[in-house]
Design a protein around this motif. Sequence first.
Motif, short mmCIF file in Angstrom:
data_model
loop_
_atom_site.label_atom_id
_atom_site.label_comp_id
_atom_site.label_asym_id
_atom_site.label_seq_id
_atom_site.Cartn_x
_atom_site.Cartn_y
_atom_site.Cartn_z
N UNK A 894 7.56 -17.94 0.00
CA UNK A 894 8.90 -17.51 0.38
C UNK A 894 9.21 -16.13 -0.14
N UNK A 895 10.40 -15.65 0.18
CA UNK A 895 10.84 -14.31 -0.21
C UNK A 895 11.92 -14.41 -1.29
N UNK A 896 11.95 -13.38 -2.12
CA UNK A 896 12.99 -13.34 -3.16
C UNK A 896 14.37 -13.21 -2.55
N UNK A 897 14.46 -12.56 -1.38
CA UNK A 897 15.77 -12.39 -0.76
C UNK A 897 16.40 -13.73 -0.37
N UNK A 898 15.54 -14.71 0.02
CA UNK A 898 16.06 -16.03 0.36
C UNK A 898 16.73 -16.66 -0.86
N UNK A 899 16.11 -16.50 -2.01
CA UNK A 899 16.68 -17.06 -3.24
C UNK A 899 18.02 -16.41 -3.58
N UNK A 900 18.10 -15.09 -3.37
CA UNK A 900 19.36 -14.37 -3.65
C UNK A 900 20.46 -14.87 -2.71
N UNK A 901 20.13 -15.03 -1.42
CA UNK A 901 21.13 -15.50 -0.45
C UNK A 901 21.60 -16.92 -0.80
N UNK A 902 20.65 -17.78 -1.17
CA UNK A 902 21.02 -19.16 -1.51
C UNK A 902 21.89 -19.19 -2.77
N UNK A 903 21.65 -18.30 -3.72
CA UNK A 903 22.49 -18.24 -4.92
C UNK A 903 23.92 -17.86 -4.55
N UNK A 904 24.05 -16.86 -3.68
CA UNK A 904 25.41 -16.50 -3.23
C UNK A 904 26.06 -17.67 -2.49
N UNK A 905 25.28 -18.39 -1.68
CA UNK A 905 25.84 -19.50 -0.88
C UNK A 905 26.34 -20.62 -1.79
N UNK A 906 25.54 -20.98 -2.85
CA UNK A 906 25.96 -22.07 -3.74
C UNK A 906 27.19 -21.66 -4.53
N UNK A 907 27.31 -20.35 -4.89
CA UNK A 907 28.51 -19.89 -5.59
C UNK A 907 29.74 -19.99 -4.69
N UNK A 908 29.58 -19.64 -3.40
CA UNK A 908 30.71 -19.74 -2.47
C UNK A 908 31.10 -21.19 -2.23
N UNK A 909 30.10 -22.10 -2.15
CA UNK A 909 30.41 -23.52 -1.91
C UNK A 909 31.17 -24.11 -3.08
N UNK A 910 30.76 -23.79 -4.30
CA UNK A 910 31.50 -24.30 -5.47
C UNK A 910 32.91 -23.72 -5.52
N UNK A 911 33.06 -22.45 -5.12
CA UNK A 911 34.41 -21.87 -5.07
C UNK A 911 35.28 -22.60 -4.07
N UNK A 950 15.88 -10.15 -8.86
CA UNK A 950 15.58 -8.74 -8.55
C UNK A 950 14.66 -8.14 -9.62
N UNK A 951 14.95 -8.43 -10.90
CA UNK A 951 14.12 -7.87 -11.98
C UNK A 951 12.70 -8.41 -11.91
N UNK A 952 12.56 -9.73 -11.66
CA UNK A 952 11.21 -10.31 -11.56
C UNK A 952 10.44 -9.73 -10.40
#
Length: 974
Positions: A894-911, A950-952
Amino acid sequence: ASALHFVCGGGQGSREGHTASDSGSFRLLQAISISKAINTQEAPVKEKHARRIILGTHHEKGAFTFWSYAIGLPLPSSAILSWKFCHVLHKVLRDGHPNVLQDCQRYRSNIRETGDLWGHLHDRYGQLVSIYTRLLLIKISFHVKHPEFPPGLEVSDEVLEKTAGTDVNNIFQLTVELFDYLDWELKLSESVFRQLNTSMAVSQMSAVQCRLAPLIQVIQDCSHLYHYTVKLMFKLHSCLPADTLQGHRDRFSEQFRSLKNFFKKASDMLYFKRLIQIPRLPESPPNFLRASALAEHVKPVVVIPEEAPEDEEPENLIEISTTSTTEPQITSDIFEQTFGPPNGIRDDRDAQIESLKKEVDMLRAEMEKIKLEAQRYITQLKAQVNSLEGEVEEQRKQKQKALVDNEQLRDELERLQKAKQDSDRSQRLCAEAEKRASATEIRYTKLKEKHSELINTHAELLRKNADTAKQLTVTQQSQEEVARVKEQLAFQVEQVKREAEMKLEDQSVQMEQLRQELDARRDELEQAQRSLSHAKQAGAELSAQVETLHAEKEVLRRSVSEKECELLSTRGLIEEKELQLTQEADKATREIRELQGRLLEKSNQEQNLQQKLLDEQFGILQETVREAEDILRDAVAKLDDPLHVRCTSSPDYLLSRAQAALESTDALENGHAQYVTSMAADAAGLVGALALFAHLTADTIVNGSATSHLAPTDHADRLMETCRDCGQQSLDYLGKLKDKQTLRHAELGDVRRTLRGVLQLAQELRPKSLDIKQEELGDMVEKEMASTSEAIEDAVRRIEEMMSQARNESSGVKLEVNERVTCLILFQAIRLLVLTSTNLQKEIVESGRGAATTQEFYAKNSRWTEGLISASKAVGWGATQLVESADRVVLHTGKYEELIVCSHEIAASTAQLVAASKVKAEKNSKNLGRLQECSRNVNEMAANVVASTKSGQEQIEEKDTMDFSGMSLIKLKK
């Protein structure tokens, strides 16, 4: 010049009148005219009062006296007072002395404040005052800027040509200013007619005339502005291409239509017909693209007919009542004829009366002089107060200017501070560059052993490092320069503050001196008023004595007249008795004839009124039907209007509108049946039902169109066709009501069928989630929260398995990166947030359900419950997607960008879950505070996951780039 004379009250006008040569009397007369012209009565300003005010401006060559009294009027207290003030000011500007314009320029702020005050209030006259003040300000500004145009706007074509000149830019600008001028004139007339509305037929009412009176000046202004605009437009078209002036032509056409409509309405009103002759405009605007059309243009001329002289009211400047000298003479003659010559005592009394009259006349003359002198003092003091207020206003402007300069210096200082911050940022960047340069040196030192050619690259980097050091030196120098400029600006700001404080101190000393002079003037005025009051008391005592003497004479005169009346009454009594018998006989015969004629007339009138009532009722019904047709046609037109595509509506709202329209057909059918049964009955029921039916049906059609914009294609097409069919059937039904022959056979069956079709389609378009039974919502909430918790627990378990697998299969940088992207800490924070949200929901249910069960509480708050279910589903889905993305990244699929998008999505869902839980929670709830803290923790953890990802990614890419192991010398060179 006769209008400039004033008459004192009490029958002594010819003896105590003053001419216009006395300036004090003239100002007093002008003040009285101002008070009578500008008052709170809802009636038009009388022409004689306005004429005296205008003559006063020519007498004193300005509007000083007018403004000295006008600024004291309580304009904020009455909108009618402000409206009449604007009317008088408009007249004074048009017909007054030329210096009036400069005097009005000094009081622009007073006019603007009055308009702003009434513009913020919802008052009918207040809105007119706001527009009128804007017009007056535009008028003053235009004539001050263009002194060639007098305020009366009467100039010859030669002066207009000279003013416009030959520069096309000046002609263009002058045309735009005339357009703006004419726009405000027309806006005022449209506002007046819009407020009159149905009162047009009764323009002779004083309340209507109060609004219409200023439009006479507006008509005069508009005729000149229209002529000048036509002239300048032809001149512009001779200098510029037609495409450039398309906007000017469109604006002129719109103004032409408004002006023509205004002149037509005004000429049809009886009020204007006797006061002004309104010109007729051509049927179409001039064709500016054809130069020869200028010869066809006719200048509109406004004619003011000769006015009949108005009855001048006596100006009671001094309220002292006296009696006529002829009455005592008549009384004395009757007394002498009846009782003989008076005795010596009566002669003494007459002499005493004559002496008292002379004393009263002398006192009255002295009192008049005192009053004029006091008025003169008041005028002078007002002038001094006005000048002082002008100086204070000037000082306030200087203070404001100093504050503005200070604010500009403060802005400059802030800008320099920002520049300093930029320089600090550049220093940090330079430091980072040094660190990177040192790391690069170390790497290239290692590579130097492998090949000698890399030494050149190392030298190049050293030179770049030297350039960076030079740039750092230049940045430090600019920082020192910024600090030096900052010190200079601080010194200048302090100096400006000291100068402003010194000016304010001087101004306060001057104000104190002026206040002392004003107090001294007030003391002198009080002394004059006291002496005037003493004189009034003495005059009142003398008047009382004279009145007692007149009362005695009146008693004697009454006794004589009573005796004469008794003699005359006895003689006339016999004659009355003789005539009484003959008159009674004639009267009886006449009364019998009159009663017979009235009875016949009453029967005819009753029949006529009955027929007229039927005709009027049918006419009202036809007007209502036409209005309903217009409403429905407008709604049907919205179906094909491209501007309506962006409008949307919900199926629920469409359902409510269609149901209301369907219910309104019952009332319409009942009203129609009553009217058809007896047309002599009242048609109010049918008229009201028609209006309600038209509005609800049109609302249903418009909302059906708006709902179709969000519906699937098939449903959207069917809904549009059903709405169009509904509108057509409604129009057909209304068409049958317009004819007496088809009125009885009108049916609502087709209209009801189409409305039921709209109801059915709206029911089909409702969201399917609404089909869930409300009693099942409570169980569904608990199931979704439980499934969310299970999803998060499963995610944590899978992440722990990935962690152990990553430790076995990777090492070094990759192991470190894999540990960062597994998001274990984030899932632990999400699990805590879901647990806290569950506790908060339990607390909300326990505190809000009362005696009801949990399922009943959820069913009662179904909207909130559905939002909670949606948020829980989003959190569970986001957790699953985040785990899968992390798994793919660890397995390098997979791509690192997918992980970044999913992190944003889980933060929005909890909000979303937090927001849904906060709706019903109490502000002081502890669980709510813990939930908000957990939400912030989840956002921080999500941000850390994104940053770590991003750092990794950068570390992995950098390691792969710099790994030279296993390469041959040739590959290394490549």
